[in-house]
Design a protein around this motif. Structure first.
Motif: not given
Length: 826
Positions: A168-174, A504-508
RNA sequence: GCUGGAGUGGCGGAAUGGUAUACGCGUCGGUCUCAAAAACCGAUGUUCGCAAGGGCGUGUGGGUUCGAGUCCCACCUCCAGCACCA
């Protein structure tokens, strides 16, 4: 007798067994009682608990226990966020299965949590990898699909080559994978998305209700959602009736637009270049940009770097609608296809990025806003864009208008004359949830050649994760290799069909677990609506700042969705949020790779869980970073010993109340009341555990000073009992033991009412005041309480120390702050 | 660059505009002991002074006030998040 290591072990094990056997902390819905839901962010079971867990959960436990003593019906559950990639890696490394490894880790964690004496209702324990849990993940997914909020689309996605999965976009850091730090690349894939953007407005708006969240978390979410007000402006492509729409937040600068820039991926780039002399150059540029990953393009390396603002002329032109000017259309890699419309109008004089691009490519500039401090702003002399406020120039009938006002006026004018429209764009994008991994909840969808994408019928849930999938870590969905999983009959037409093999992504999983706790073992429905109505919202949530965006945003989204389904009554899941600071050793975060980890188990076996809890709470406010300090730990150990010894040596069972109190007695009563007040206020005013504990220490110091033949055993008892009660939420095992040793009838101290204090008892007959002369403290006095100015004048002005500074001078003012100080101005 | 937060003893940290440094750690001195540890008692911002007492002290510079760590203005430094988001 000192409190020995053996005593600790005996006492802590004794009370842990008692709490567990009698289910002391079992929570049940009771409409007659005020509820309090305390929740900590549940752990990922990767092994034993570490100091970060200890801190997080100790904070939560003190809050839970304090609220119990205040008479609340407290729910304090615990579970495991048990799906995720580390289990697959561990399975490969240890030649076991993710399931086996995970359940073993859960057992280890549970044991560690029990040793800390946390007040969990273990009957509500859950693990997200149980099919009894993830069945409801699938249920939520199907409900979202029904409402059009779960959908599949093909588009460039973030791909981590090392984890071989999407992010996810949120999982991309720098520009890198949040988990393994590998640089993320773009890949075109068909993937499942959740339409979190459907709730953009309320996710932003409702942040205003979260007054008890740390301001930085609210600010981070605000930034992430990123609402921008501005205008879409329609630029006609020269020689056609076609339109390129640009988005700008600066419609006030429209008269200064000297060219248009499109993202390299913008569909008009190729179209404009076709058949012109630029065709080859444009094709080469598109190719080059595609090879630089988006993550690199967006990373800091290219920021504010004029050299790196690459682009080429497309060969086409557009018409600026407000003045009919023909301006060139360029493509540049500083424009992002994902945001706005992927096209911008460039105003180099008033936007630094456009300025740099224009200078690099020798494009024209025009000033349309004058700097009031430097009214002769001219493009040739500018060294950077002027981005501040000013009046418009070169802007026809808007000349002279201040730019903030012009933003509105021009937008409205353009909208009325159909040159553009007022618009809002968001930074938030839909949430990509497909993962090409094994250890997650299967996405409950079926592909049929005839019927297309068909949801798994509700009565066939859960779609169970097969046990025998081959896990190699080499990429691709492992489930695709399990024939008996993939092969399925279409629920609609019964023809041969194929299951979705992504998970599913685990953040689900963690986006709704707080609701499942309300009725954790309900096998008929996702949760009992009445239970959820009683327990929700979570009154106090405690966890790490690393979840400030992802987890908290997703949980808010799910809650809003479930509210729209009529399943929960609240729009926000977490009323109060506390983000605890990290635990450091030698100034660095504890980590295995740095080799600076302190194992909670070792500390417990030497000093006990109570000492560990107390040290962690005392050494810093809960939100701050905490430096591990062995000497500090021993200090807390010494303190608990002192209390223990005082109970053993000085507590007199059955002492009856004395009649008359002397000065020493009054002093003790004063300190006792002051301590209750201070501790209570520290708890109520935002859980300042460090000052709460220091107040208990002050009380114990007063108890130690209360000595001699005039000691009244009943008063002494009262002070000791109060100290033990105040300590109970912090150090529950030793508090229980002391409470029992004092012969109290209560079976547990956990629900003994929190002590109260009287303001009257805090009022002494005399008070100590300071006297200032011209703002400097010159003397101190013991004066009668509430003495008036006349009395104070006679005392203070007669003082030698004061006279030294007032002698021979006029007293201009004599200010009295009752019972605190007097301030003399000469 | 934008956003949020923080700068207080040797250290962790306390202080509704009212005696800065509570509480703890550390250090020094003492009691006990053959000795050590533990425990207990006392001291501990800095500086001048034999003392009494005084000067200076909460990142920097201003301001408001009888009085500012706290409020206002301008800066400096550090931490965190976001970041070619138009």
């Amino acid at each position: 007798m000192p409190y020995t290591t053996n005593d600790i072990k005996r006492v802590e094990e004794k009370w842990q067994a008692y709490w567990s056997e009698h289910k002391i902390f079992k929570a049940e819905m009771d409409l007659k009682k005020q509820k309090y839901y305390v929740l900590e962010m549940f752990p990922y079971p990767s092994g034993k608990i570490h100091m970060g867990h200890v801190r997080n959960y100790t904070i939560a436990d003190v809050i839970a226990r304090y609220k119990m003593m205040r008479g609340y019906n407290v729910m304090h559950p615990m579970g495991y966020d048990a799906f995720g990639q580390p289990a697959e890696n561990a399975a490969i490394k240890r030649n076991t299965s993710p399931s086996e490894w995970t359940y073993k880790c859960i057992d280890d964690m549970r044991a560690g949590l029990r040793k800390m004496g946390f007040s969990y209702d273990w009957d509500r324990e859950l693990a997200t990898c149980d099919d009894s849990y993830y069945k409801w993940n699938q249920w939520i997914f199907l409900k979202m699909a029904e409402k059009g909020l779960a959908y599949k689309k093909g588009s460039p996605v973030n791909w981590c080559p090392s984890c071989a999965t999407t992010l996810a976009n949120e999982e991309v850091i720098d520009g890198a994978c949040w988990r393994c730090k590998e640089l993320v690349i773009q890949k075109d894939l068909e993937q499942w998305y959740l339409k979190i953007t459907h709730y953009s407005e309320s996710l932003l708006e409702d942040l205003k209700k979260l007054n008890n969240w740390p301001s930085r978390v609210v600010a981070m979410q605000e930034n992430w959602i990123g609402k921008s007000f501005g205008a879409d402006i329609f630029f006609k492509v020269k020689g056609t009736e076609d339109v390129i729409t640009v988005f700008t937040t600066r419609p006030d600068t429209i008269f200064g637009a000297t060219y248009v820039t499109l993202a390299p991926e913008h569909p008009w780039v190729k179209k404009l270049a076709k058949g012109t002399s630029q065709e080859a150059a444009v094709a080469a540029f598109i190719e080059k940009s595609a090879n630089i990953s988006k993550s690199l393009r967006m990373s800091g390396a290219l920021l504010g770097n004029a050299e790196r603002k690459e682009g080429v002329f497309t060969g086409g032109y557009a018409i600026n609608p407000v003045n009919g000017e023909t301006i060139p259309v360029w493509t540049g890699d500083y424009v992002l296809m994902e945001y706005g419309t992927g096209a911008i109008m460039a105003v180099p004089t008033h936007d630094q990025r456009d300025f740099e691009f224009a200078r690099a490519h020798h494009l024209p500039m025009r000033v349309v806003i004058q700097d009031p401090k430097n009214p002769d702003l001219a493009p040739e002399q500018m060294t950077k864009a002027y981005e501040d406020a000013g009046a418009l120039v070169n802007s026809k009938h808007f000349n002279g208008t201040l730019n903030e006002e012009a933003k509105k006026k021009i937008s409205v004018w353009m909208q009325e004359s159909k040159m553009g429209r007022v618009s809002v764009h968001w930074r938030l994008r839909d949430w990509l949830i497909s993962r090409q991994r094994y250890w997650g909840a299967p996405i409950p969808m079926i592909y049929c050649k005839a019927c297309g994408i068909v949801p798994v019928p509700y009565d066939q849930l859960p779609v169970k994760l097969p046990k025998n999938a081959p896990i190699t870590g080499e990429g691709g969905s492992p489930l695709a290799k399990v024939k008996e999983f993939v092969d399925v009959k279409c629920p609609k037409c019964a023809a041969d069909a194929r299951r979705e093999t992504d998970t599913m992504a685990t953040f689900f999983d963690s986006s709704w677990y707080f609701l499942r706790y309300c009725s954790a073992h309900n096998d008929r429905e996702i949760f009992d609506v009445k239970e959820a109505a009683y327990w929700m919202p979570v009154d106090q949530y405690i966890g790490g700042i690393e979840h400030a965006i992802l987890h908290l945003l997703y949980s808010r989204f799910f809650t809003k969705f479930l509210k729209d389904l009529g399943l929960v009554g609240v729009a926000e899941p977490f009323d109060r949020l506390l983000t605890q600071g990290m635990v450091l050793k030698d100034g660095e975060v504890m980590s295995k790779s740095k080799g600076n980890v302190v194992d909670p188990d070792e500390v417990i076996s030497k000093f006990g869980a109570d000492t560990l809890r107390m040290f962690i709470l005392f050494a810093a406010p809960p939100e701050d970073q905490l430096e591990w300090n062995p000497a500090g730990l021993e200090g807390n150990w010494r303190f608990l010993n002192r209390v223990w010894n005082t109970v053993e040596a000085r507590y007199v069972k059955g002492a009856t109340l004395a009649v008359a109190m002397d000065a020493q007695d009054k002093k003790l009563e004063l300190e006792r009341n002051a301590a209750v007040k201070k501790v209570t206020e520290s708890m109520e005013g935002g859980f300042k555990f460090n000052t709460a504990i220091s107040a208990i220490m002050v009380l114990m110091n007063a108890v130690d000073k209360y000595q001699g033949p005039a000691v009244k055993p009943a008063l002494l008892n009262k002070a000791i009992e109060t100290a033990v009660l105040l300590l109970a939420p912090f150090v529950p095992h030793v508090a229980e033991e002391m409470w029992q040793a004092m012969g109290k009838a209560d079976k547990t101290i956990a629900f003994v009412p929190w002590p109260s204090y009287s303001e009257e008892a805090l009022k002494t007959e005399t008070v100590r005041i300071a006297a200032q002369v011209n703002g400097k403290v010159r003397a101190e006095f013991e004066v009668p309480r509430d003495a008036d100015e006349a009395v104070l004048r006679s005392i203070v002005l007669a003082d030698e120390g004061v006279q030294r500074h007032t002698a021979g001078k006029d007293i201009k003012k004599f200010i009295v702050i009752k019972n605190k100080l007097v301030s003399i101005v000469v």
